[in-house]
Design a protein around this motif. Structure first.
Motif, PDB file in Angstrom:
ATOM      1  N   ARG A 205       0.820  -1.214   0.000  1.00  0.00           N
ATOM      2  CA  ARG A 205       0.000   0.000   0.000  1.00  0.00           C
ATOM      3  C   ARG A 205       0.854   1.265   0.000  1.00  0.00           C
ATOM      4  O   ARG A 205       0.632   2.175  -0.811  1.00  0.00           O
ATOM      5  CB  ARG A 205      -0.935   0.015   1.215  1.00  0.00           C
ATOM      6  N   VAL A 206       1.834   1.317   0.899  1.00  0.00           N
ATOM      7  CA  VAL A 206       2.597   2.564   1.031  1.00  0.00           C
ATOM      8  C   VAL A 206       3.512   2.804  -0.159  1.00  0.00           C
ATOM      9  O   VAL A 206       3.851   3.955  -0.461  1.00  0.00           O
ATOM     10  CB  VAL A 206       3.403   2.580   2.349  1.00  0.00           C
ATOM     11  N   GLU A 210      -1.203   3.580  -2.672  1.00  0.00           N
ATOM     12  CA  GLU A 210      -1.468   4.971  -2.314  1.00  0.00           C
ATOM     13  C   GLU A 210      -0.802   5.955  -3.273  1.00  0.00           C
ATOM     14  O   GLU A 210      -1.476   6.863  -3.784  1.00  0.00           O
ATOM     15  CB  GLU A 210      -1.018   5.222  -0.871  1.00  0.00           C
ATOM     16  N   ALA A 215      -7.234   3.324  -5.599  1.00  0.00           N
ATOM     17  CA  ALA A 215      -8.209   3.236  -4.514  1.00  0.00           C
ATOM     18  C   ALA A 215      -9.169   2.069  -4.676  1.00  0.00           C
ATOM     19  O   ALA A 215      -9.831   1.665  -3.719  1.00  0.00           O
ATOM     20  CB  ALA A 215      -8.995   4.549  -4.423  1.00  0.00           C
TER      21      ALA A 215
END
Length: 381
Positions: A205-206, A210, A215
């Motif tokens: 995710r990081v 993101e 999304a």
């Protein structure tokens, strides 16, 4: 030649988006009528980032819910591209090297010495499926334990998947041949968590979800996944699942967390196409990585045009030039992601059934891949 192609392509992106979406919808509707699957979505990312999307059929047959371009499905093994990219990112960050022996990171685990080729597996072997590991998904013992492993509630330990291959003979010496193995990618998930000290989904995710604005891509780590299209399987399936894989409220009757880093995401075709556009276009990371990503090994000795890199299938010679991507299958869902390098164009599609699609005689997936590629390239002129 490639530069000239891209110049011509960029100059040709003049058709209005709604016209392109109508053309894409017509192709999906035609395949829906011909093959009779419940529903499907597709997305085409053009060289300038323009996204063309469409959907056909139903996301929930019993309740009459229409499929839309925003409907998520289980992306299955396309998730391996996120896993491999995260490993390459960790290498860029200096946290590991692809040449590291796996034992340097996981060697203290109680099961490690019982792994096939335990003392010689490197991270790069796992990335490219050359570690000589069996694939736990294909083992009768795994299928026999499916109900226990996919119970809807309760904690899941991914090391329970490693146990299925521990103590078995290797398929070959590490680095000497190729054999697809979800088990190898489970080990990469454990590696990511060991190196980062955080859940593997968070590491993805990081670094990617993101920053790239994906999304519509979420971990498939629980049965209750918002808006998920219902998956449909044959009544006679190897896991003994009901034909409709979710209850009346759309909650899965099994826990997809069992896939772990063999896949691990629910996503939309739009997000998958956006991801492929960034990944294979060299824009997914701030440091160079394409050479490492596409450092492939031959899948078959007599098929030099088909290779596998770091979580990516590489088709070196097709009618449309080199193609990079990955397919995905999990009970009830089939997906495809393909990037056409000479055209800077990425295509993804998802279908909410695996009935009659995953056997060797089915023409649906290759035929749809071809039809969508022809359509996308025609949009560039």
């Amino acid at each position: 030649m490639a530069a000239t192609l891209m110049t011509l392509i960029a100059a040709g992106l003049t058709a209005p988006a709604w016209a392109q979406e109508d053309r894409l919808a017509a192709v999906l509707d035609d395949f829906h009528a011909r093959y009779g699957f419940p529903g499907a979505t597709a997305a085409i990312s053009l060289p300038d980032g323009t996204m063309v999307t469409a959907a056909t059929g139903l996301a929930d047959v019993e309740n009459g819910r229409a499929m839309t371009p925003q409907t998520p499905m289980l992306a299955a093994s396309i998730g391996k591209s996120f896993v491999a990219a995260t490993v390459l990112a960790l290498e860029s960050e200096g946290s590991l090297s692809r040449d590291d022996l796996l034992s340097a990171h996981l060697g203290e685990r109680p099961w490690f010495e019982r792994l096939p080729n335990a003392d010689s597996i490197t991270i790069n072997h796992l990335l490219r499926h050359t570690a000589g590991l069996p694939d736990h998904v294909r083992l009768p013992e795994f299928k026999a334990n499916w109900s226990r492993l996919t119970a809807r509630e309760g904690a899941f330990n991914p090391e329970d998947l490693v146990v299925f291959i521990a103590g078995r003979d290797p398929l070959f010496e590490a680095g000497r041949a190729w054999a697809y193995s979800d088990s190898g990618y489970v080990l990469l998930g454990l590696l990511i968590e060991d190196v980062t000290g955080q859940p593997w989904h968070e590491a993805v995710r990081v670094r990617f979800l993101e920053p790239l604005g994906l999304a519509g891509t979420i971990p498939s780590d629980r049965p209750d996944l918002p808006g998920l299209a219902i998956g449909y399987v044959a009544r006679e399936n190897p896991f003994g699942m009901p034909a409709r894989t979710a209850d009346a409220q759309g909650r899965l009757l099994w826990n997809p967390v069992v896939e772990y880093t063999g896949g691990g995401f629910a996503s939309t075709s739009t997000d998958l196409a956006r991801w492929g556009h960034a990944l294979f276009g060299g824009e997914a990371m701030g440091t160079p990585y394409l050479e490492r990503l596409l450092d492939g090994v031959r899948v078959e000795p007599d098929a030099p045009g088909l290779c596998y890199g770091a979580g990516v299938a590489i088709y070196q010679e097709t009618q449309h030039g080199p193609v990079y991507g990955h397919g995905g299958w999990i009970p009830g869902y089939v997906a495809s992601l393909r990037h056409y390098a000479d055209y800077g164009t990425t295509i993804a599609f998802q279908i909410n059934t695996d009935i009659g699609i995953t056997d060797d005689t089915s023409t649906l997936v290759p035929a749809l891949e071809t039809a969508l590629a022809d359509l996308a390239i025609s949009m560039l002129h």
